[in-house]
Design an enzyme around this catalytic site. Structure first.
Site, PDB file in Angstrom:
ATOM      1  N   ARG A  35       0.836  -1.224   0.000  1.00  0.00           N
ATOM      2  CA  ARG A  35       0.000   0.000   0.000  1.00  0.00           C
ATOM      3  C   ARG A  35       0.856   1.253   0.000  1.00  0.00           C
ATOM      4  NH1 ARG A  35      -3.094  -1.569   5.309  1.00  0.00           N
ATOM      5  NH2 ARG A  35      -0.916  -2.178   5.628  1.00  0.00           N
ATOM      6  N   ASP A  59      -4.618  -2.268  -1.734  1.00  0.00           N
ATOM      7  CA  ASP A  59      -4.909  -2.939  -0.459  1.00  0.00           C
ATOM      8  C   ASP A  59      -5.528  -4.297  -0.787  1.00  0.00           C
ATOM      9  OD1 ASP A  59      -6.081  -3.811   1.949  1.00  0.00           O
ATOM     10  OD2 ASP A  59      -6.406  -1.754   2.635  1.00  0.00           O
ATOM     11  N   VAL A  60      -4.901  -5.372  -0.335  1.00  0.00           N
ATOM     12  CA  VAL A  60      -5.404  -6.709  -0.693  1.00  0.00           C
ATOM     13  C   VAL A  60      -6.796  -6.991  -0.124  1.00  0.00           C
ATOM     14  CG1 VAL A  60      -3.092  -7.733  -0.985  1.00  0.00           C
ATOM     15  CG2 VAL A  60      -4.252  -7.910   1.237  1.00  0.00           C
ATOM     16  N   TYR A 152      -5.094 -14.678  14.902  1.00  0.00           N
ATOM     17  CA  TYR A 152      -3.912 -14.703  14.026  1.00  0.00           C
ATOM     18  C   TYR A 152      -3.568 -16.151  13.691  1.00  0.00           C
ATOM     19  CZ  TYR A 152       0.761 -14.131  12.117  1.00  0.00           C
ATOM     20  OH  TYR A 152       1.862 -14.183  11.282  1.00  0.00           O
ATOM     21  N   PRO A 182       7.547 -19.399   9.003  1.00  0.00           N
ATOM     22  CA  PRO A 182       8.623 -18.942   9.896  1.00  0.00           C
ATOM     23  C   PRO A 182       8.171 -18.800  11.351  1.00  0.00           C
ATOM     24  CG  PRO A 182       8.228 -17.394   8.045  1.00  0.00           C
ATOM     25  CD  PRO A 182       7.040 -18.308   8.152  1.00  0.00           C
ATOM     26  N   THR A 187      11.022  -7.900  11.955  1.00  0.00           N
ATOM     27  CA  THR A 187      10.579  -7.029  10.853  1.00  0.00           C
ATOM     28  C   THR A 187       9.683  -5.964  11.490  1.00  0.00           C
ATOM     29  OG1 THR A 187       8.590  -8.356  10.538  1.00  0.00           O
ATOM     30  CG2 THR A 187      10.526  -8.999   9.239  1.00  0.00           C
ATOM     31  N   PHE A 189       6.664  -6.526  11.875  1.00  0.00           N
ATOM     32  CA  PHE A 189       5.550  -7.360  12.315  1.00  0.00           C
ATOM     33  C   PHE A 189       5.036  -6.994  13.717  1.00  0.00           C
ATOM     34  CE2 PHE A 189       4.057 -11.194  14.525  1.00  0.00           C
ATOM     35  CZ  PHE A 189       3.080 -11.648  13.668  1.00  0.00           C
TER      36      PHE A 189
HETATM   37  P1  NDP Z   1       6.005  -6.492   7.921  1.00  0.00           P
HETATM   38  O1  NDP Z   1       5.017  -5.785   8.755  1.00  0.00           O
HETATM   39  O2  NDP Z   1       7.420  -6.022   7.935  1.00  0.00           O
HETATM   40  O3  NDP Z   1       5.499  -6.549   6.399  1.00  0.00           O
HETATM   41  C1  NDP Z   1       4.140  -6.773   6.090  1.00  0.00           C
HETATM   42  C2  NDP Z   1       3.923  -6.451   4.622  1.00  0.00           C
HETATM   43  O4  NDP Z   1       2.547  -6.731   4.298  1.00  0.00           O
HETATM   44  C3  NDP Z   1       4.173  -4.987   4.308  1.00  0.00           C
HETATM   45  O5  NDP Z   1       4.892  -4.868   3.111  1.00  0.00           O
HETATM   46  C4  NDP Z   1       2.771  -4.400   4.152  1.00  0.00           C
HETATM   47  O6  NDP Z   1       2.786  -3.369   3.156  1.00  0.00           O
HETATM   48  C5  NDP Z   1       1.982  -5.617   3.624  1.00  0.00           C
HETATM   49  N1  NDP Z   1       0.562  -5.486   3.929  1.00  0.00           N
HETATM   50  C6  NDP Z   1      -0.009  -5.483   5.169  1.00  0.00           C
HETATM   51  N2  NDP Z   1      -1.327  -5.251   5.067  1.00  0.00           N
HETATM   52  C7  NDP Z   1      -1.601  -5.107   3.741  1.00  0.00           C
HETATM   53  C8  NDP Z   1      -2.781  -4.843   3.005  1.00  0.00           C
HETATM   54  N3  NDP Z   1      -3.974  -4.679   3.615  1.00  0.00           N
HETATM   55  N4  NDP Z   1      -2.701  -4.752   1.650  1.00  0.00           N
HETATM   56  C9  NDP Z   1      -1.513  -4.907   1.031  1.00  0.00           C
HETATM   57  N5  NDP Z   1      -0.359  -5.170   1.659  1.00  0.00           N
HETATM   58  C10 NDP Z   1      -0.395  -5.262   3.009  1.00  0.00           C
HETATM   59  O7  NDP Z   1       5.946  -8.029   8.389  1.00  0.00           O
HETATM   60  P2  NDP Z   1       6.696  -9.356   7.881  1.00  0.00           P
HETATM   61  O8  NDP Z   1       7.604  -9.083   6.769  1.00  0.00           O
HETATM   62  O9  NDP Z   1       7.218 -10.037   9.074  1.00  0.00           O
HETATM   63  O10 NDP Z   1       5.420 -10.193   7.389  1.00  0.00           O
HETATM   64  C11 NDP Z   1       5.309 -10.788   6.120  1.00  0.00           C
HETATM   65  C12 NDP Z   1       4.535 -12.091   6.250  1.00  0.00           C
HETATM   66  O11 NDP Z   1       5.255 -12.986   7.083  1.00  0.00           O
HETATM   67  C13 NDP Z   1       3.152 -11.933   6.902  1.00  0.00           C
HETATM   68  O12 NDP Z   1       2.242 -12.756   6.215  1.00  0.00           O
HETATM   69  C14 NDP Z   1       3.376 -12.446   8.318  1.00  0.00           C
HETATM   70  O13 NDP Z   1       2.201 -12.947   8.891  1.00  0.00           O
HETATM   71  C15 NDP Z   1       4.383 -13.536   8.046  1.00  0.00           C
HETATM   72  N6  NDP Z   1       5.173 -13.978   9.193  1.00  0.00           N
HETATM   73  C16 NDP Z   1       5.918 -13.076   9.915  1.00  0.00           C
HETATM   74  C17 NDP Z   1       6.656 -13.523  10.996  1.00  0.00           C
HETATM   75  C18 NDP Z   1       7.431 -12.605  11.861  1.00  0.00           C
HETATM   76  O14 NDP Z   1       7.786 -12.999  12.994  1.00  0.00           O
HETATM   77  N7  NDP Z   1       7.764 -11.404  11.414  1.00  0.00           N
HETATM   78  C19 NDP Z   1       6.693 -14.947  11.343  1.00  0.00           C
HETATM   79  C20 NDP Z   1       5.867 -15.776  10.535  1.00  0.00           C
HETATM   80  C21 NDP Z   1       5.158 -15.309   9.487  1.00  0.00           C
HETATM   81  P3  NDP Z   1       1.965  -1.987   3.249  1.00  0.00           P
HETATM   82  O15 NDP Z   1       1.824  -1.637   4.696  1.00  0.00           O
HETATM   83  O16 NDP Z   1       2.803  -1.034   2.453  1.00  0.00           O
HETATM   84  O17 NDP Z   1       0.674  -2.308   2.579  1.00  0.00           O
HETATM   85  C1  8X3 Z   2       4.599 -14.623  13.457  1.00  0.00           C
HETATM   86  C2  8X3 Z   2       5.128 -15.600  14.425  1.00  0.00           C
HETATM   87  O1  8X3 Z   2       4.435 -16.882  16.486  1.00  0.00           O
HETATM   88  O2  8X3 Z   2       5.107 -14.554  16.720  1.00  0.00           O
HETATM   89  O3  8X3 Z   2       3.783 -15.275  12.528  1.00  0.00           O
HETATM   90  O4  8X3 Z   2       2.968 -15.120  15.835  1.00  0.00           O
HETATM   91  S1  8X3 Z   2       4.345 -15.546  15.926  1.00  0.00           S
END
Ligand code: NDP
Ligand code: 8X3
Length: 251
Positions: A35, A59-60, A152, A182, A187, A189
């Protein structure tokens, strides 16, 4: 091997951004989605020295906009070889009795329905070409439920189920489907999960060498560079300090 086209959702941060950098340096043209337009433009300018880049800001959660954007790609971007369904986040960390409906909607709408909307828009060309590779980013939270993870976890269990379902339904079309799950990755997150509270977010990673976005990007590159007859079906990856969703050795 000739250049392939990969589309990455959530390319503006974390795992998606690291994956964009790695794939740009490894023979992929990239469609970067998210976004935040400013971040897309900045990353695009950086990676354009390495490869062709196309950006899409949407926005997805918005099915109509997602479909319009993904089905009106210029002709030289239509044949997507690799779809990386990465966009997603946790919103809140509350017990089921205290959870907010707004947070529940965000997680189910983005992590599950958003992934479906993107996939539906991309699949017709893959099906017609009888080739392609979908990588879904799940989570350890999609393999184990933990306290206050409820919705979640449900969203990531759904990603796991959809990954398996896609692999079955797309089998006849030779389309590969990979799930990558993962544990803790440092990140944005936790910043999103705790609504911008930097202290709470930093505490999550205190005393732990968490995974980095680059570690997941590395696995994605591995998965998309296997020979045609090999599919990496399901990968769980944790920091060495993490044994399960909740067992973490801290210094
Ligand atoms: P970040 O928050 O760093 O990145 C999330 C990304 O998702 C951003 O680029 C954001 O872009 C995009 N996003 C979020 N909401 C929307 C939306 N409504 N429309 C379009 N794009 C969207 O987190 P991570 O890189 O850690 O997360 C990436 C994936 O990995 C996620 O699916 C997360 O659940 C998963 N994950 C993460 C873990 C962790 O510990 N970090 C562990 C396991 C899985 P923008 O805001 O610009 O739209
Ligand atoms: C992110 C990992 O276990 O912190 O998906 O929710 S956890």
């Amino acid at each position: 091997m000739s250049k392939r086209i990969a589309l990455i959702t959530g390319a503006t941060s974390g795992i998606g951004e690291a994956t964009a950098r790695l794939l740009a340096a490894n023979n992929f043209d990239l469609i970067l989605c998210g976004r935040r337009k400013d971040r897309l433009h900045k990353l695009s300018a950086e990676l354009a020295t390495l490869t062709r880049i196309h950006t899409l800001a949407f926005d997805v959660r918005d099915q109509k906009e997602t479909t319009i954007q993904l089905t009106s790609l210029p002709d030289d971007w239509k044949d997507i070889d690799v779809l990386i369904n990465n966009a997603g986040n946790a919103h809140g960390l509350d017990s089921i009795q205290n959870g907010s409906v707004e947070d529940w909607d965000a997680m189910l709408d983005i992590n599950v329905k958003g992934l479906l909307y993107v996939t539906k828009a991309i699949l017709p060309v893959m099906v017609q070409r009888n080739k392609g590779h979908i990588i879904n980013i799940g989570s350890i939270a999609g393999k184990e439920v933990y306290a206050n993870g409820n919705v979640y976890c449900a969203s990531k269990f759904a990603v796991d189920a959809l990954t398996k379902g896609m692999r079955i339904d797309l089998n006849a079309h030779g389309i590969k489907v990979t799930g990558i799950h993962p544990g803790m990755v440092e990140t944005e997150f936790s910043l999103v999960r705790f609504k911008g509270d930097t202290e709470k977010a930093a505490n999550v990673y205190k005393g732990v060498e968490a995974l980095r976005g680059e570690d997941i990007a590395d696995l994605i590159l591995f998965a998309v560079t296997r020979p045609a007859h090999v599919v990496v079906a399901d990968l769980v990856v944790l920091p060495t300090a993490q044994a399960s969703a909740t067992v973490v050795k801290r210094l």
